[in-house]
Design an enzyme around this catalytic site. Sequence first.
Site, short mmCIF file in Angstrom:
data_model
loop_
_atom_site.label_atom_id
_atom_site.label_comp_id
_atom_site.label_asym_id
_atom_site.label_seq_id
_atom_site.Cartn_x
_atom_site.Cartn_y
_atom_site.Cartn_z
N MET A 110 44.00 47.49 40.82
CA MET A 110 42.57 47.26 41.06
C MET A 110 42.13 48.16 42.21
SD MET A 110 41.88 43.20 40.43
CE MET A 110 43.27 42.51 41.29
N CYS A 128 39.82 52.54 31.87
CA CYS A 128 38.68 52.28 32.76
C CYS A 128 37.36 52.57 32.03
CB CYS A 128 38.78 53.14 34.03
SG CYS A 128 37.37 52.88 35.14
N ARG A 180 42.15 39.71 38.31
CA ARG A 180 41.20 38.92 39.10
C ARG A 180 41.69 37.51 39.39
NH1 ARG A 180 36.60 39.72 35.03
NH2 ARG A 180 38.49 39.54 33.77
C1 LIG Z 1 37.87 45.48 41.32
C2 LIG Z 1 38.65 45.95 40.12
C3 LIG Z 1 39.23 47.20 40.14
C4 LIG Z 1 39.97 47.65 39.04
N1 LIG Z 1 40.61 48.87 39.12
C5 LIG Z 1 41.44 49.25 38.11
C6 LIG Z 1 42.25 50.41 38.22
O1 LIG Z 1 42.25 51.12 39.25
N2 LIG Z 1 43.06 50.72 37.16
C7 LIG Z 1 43.12 49.96 36.03
O2 LIG Z 1 43.87 50.28 35.09
N3 LIG Z 1 42.36 48.85 35.90
C8 LIG Z 1 41.56 48.47 36.91
N4 LIG Z 1 40.87 47.29 36.80
C9 LIG Z 1 41.06 46.43 35.61
C10 LIG Z 1 42.21 45.44 35.85
O3 LIG Z 1 43.44 46.10 36.07
C11 LIG Z 1 42.35 44.50 34.63
O4 LIG Z 1 42.68 45.26 33.49
C12 LIG Z 1 41.09 43.71 34.36
O5 LIG Z 1 40.52 43.20 35.56
C13 LIG Z 1 41.36 42.54 33.40
O6 LIG Z 1 42.38 41.70 33.90
P1 LIG Z 1 42.04 40.32 34.69
O7 LIG Z 1 41.12 39.52 33.79
O8 LIG Z 1 43.37 39.67 34.92
O9 LIG Z 1 41.33 40.72 35.95
C14 LIG Z 1 40.09 46.84 37.88
C15 LIG Z 1 39.48 45.58 37.86
C16 LIG Z 1 38.78 45.13 38.96
C17 LIG Z 1 38.17 43.75 38.91
#
Ligand SMILES: Cc1cc2nc3c(=O)[nH]c(=O)nc-3n(C[C@H](O)[C@H](O)[C@H](O)COP(=O)(O)O)c2cc1C
Length: 318
Positions: free
Chosen positions: A19, A104, A233
Amino acid sequence: MSSLSFAQLPKPFMVLAPMDDVTDTVFRRIVDDCAAPDVYFTEFVNVDGLQSPGRDRLLKKLQFTAGEQPLIAQIWGKHPENFRKTAAELVDMGFAGIDLNMGCPEKSVVNNGCCSALINNRELALEILQATREGAAGRVPVSIKTRLGFNAIDFTWHELLLQQNLNMLTIHGRTRKEMSAVPAHWDAIGEIRKLRDRIAPDTILVGNGDVESRAEAEALAAQHGLDGIMIGRGIFHDPFVFATETPWPNYTKEQRIALYKKHVQLFAETWAKNERRIVTLNKFCKIYINGFDGAKELREHLMAADSAGDLIAQLDAA
Ligand SMILES: Cc1cc2nc3c(=O)[nH]c(=O)nc-3n(C[C@H](O)[C@H](O)[C@H](O)COP(=O)(O)O)c2cc1C
């Protein structure tokens, strides 16, 4: 750090999601102290920037210490040659693996043809994979993190990726178009698991999307036959999200404040030259300063702090 060995990971294994501006060395160390996942990722780092005069600005995203292990560096960009050069450097820096961001959804990166845009530019996606593999030269695993499709779920994309004999594939269960607006489609991740079994049984498959606890992660892994689960998250709601039994719901106000203070102190020590701005702490403030009377008011004061010293003084007085 040595190359990541999937054989040594538990089944299912737990991953802290990459993230941006969140999972830096400071936060990974906090998570490691609370309840460690089995695998860490860096924030995504742009290879074209790393191979430009602006390089130094990005190196902070690649900083790590001995505890945050095994650690996979996640990269993104446009030019295969920069992936090749960066991959070789990442191996020398000691990362346990290299992951390519093909998920992304942000407009700025997609309009530039990067990340999830590669779902629609498969030739470039494969060139990037090939260049990264050449740079890594078999010294660490190379993996991909992607989504279910661009505008709609499109398993031809995952078929193509699975044909590349990847070490690991992580699927965030939404399309690019869906951003984060709908619940993750775990059944579709299950379908990709079936493709994996048929096309590439040796590729490790990780599911990702909306997981809020370790119990939920284990249930989803069992239901869909996945090797690992990635949580992003969920860590915002529980810094102990990887624990079998989280103490977080019973954490007192004092304990929550003490954990934030520890984070701020580590932040101040690590970024002593102001490599990261103090406002980046605000999204962490919401994690810790929560769940007790007066938390909202305290957060408002803390978020207005203009230095780590000021923040610590306020936390001491709270
Ligand atoms: C603040 C934030 C920054 C993120 N940055 C990245 C990143 O740098 N690389 C990536 O592959 N995914 C990034 N994501 C996506 C997360 O890795 C993940 O795939 C997405 O939040 C869904 O998973 P979750 O529901 O468990 O959060 C980001 C998500 C958030 C909320």
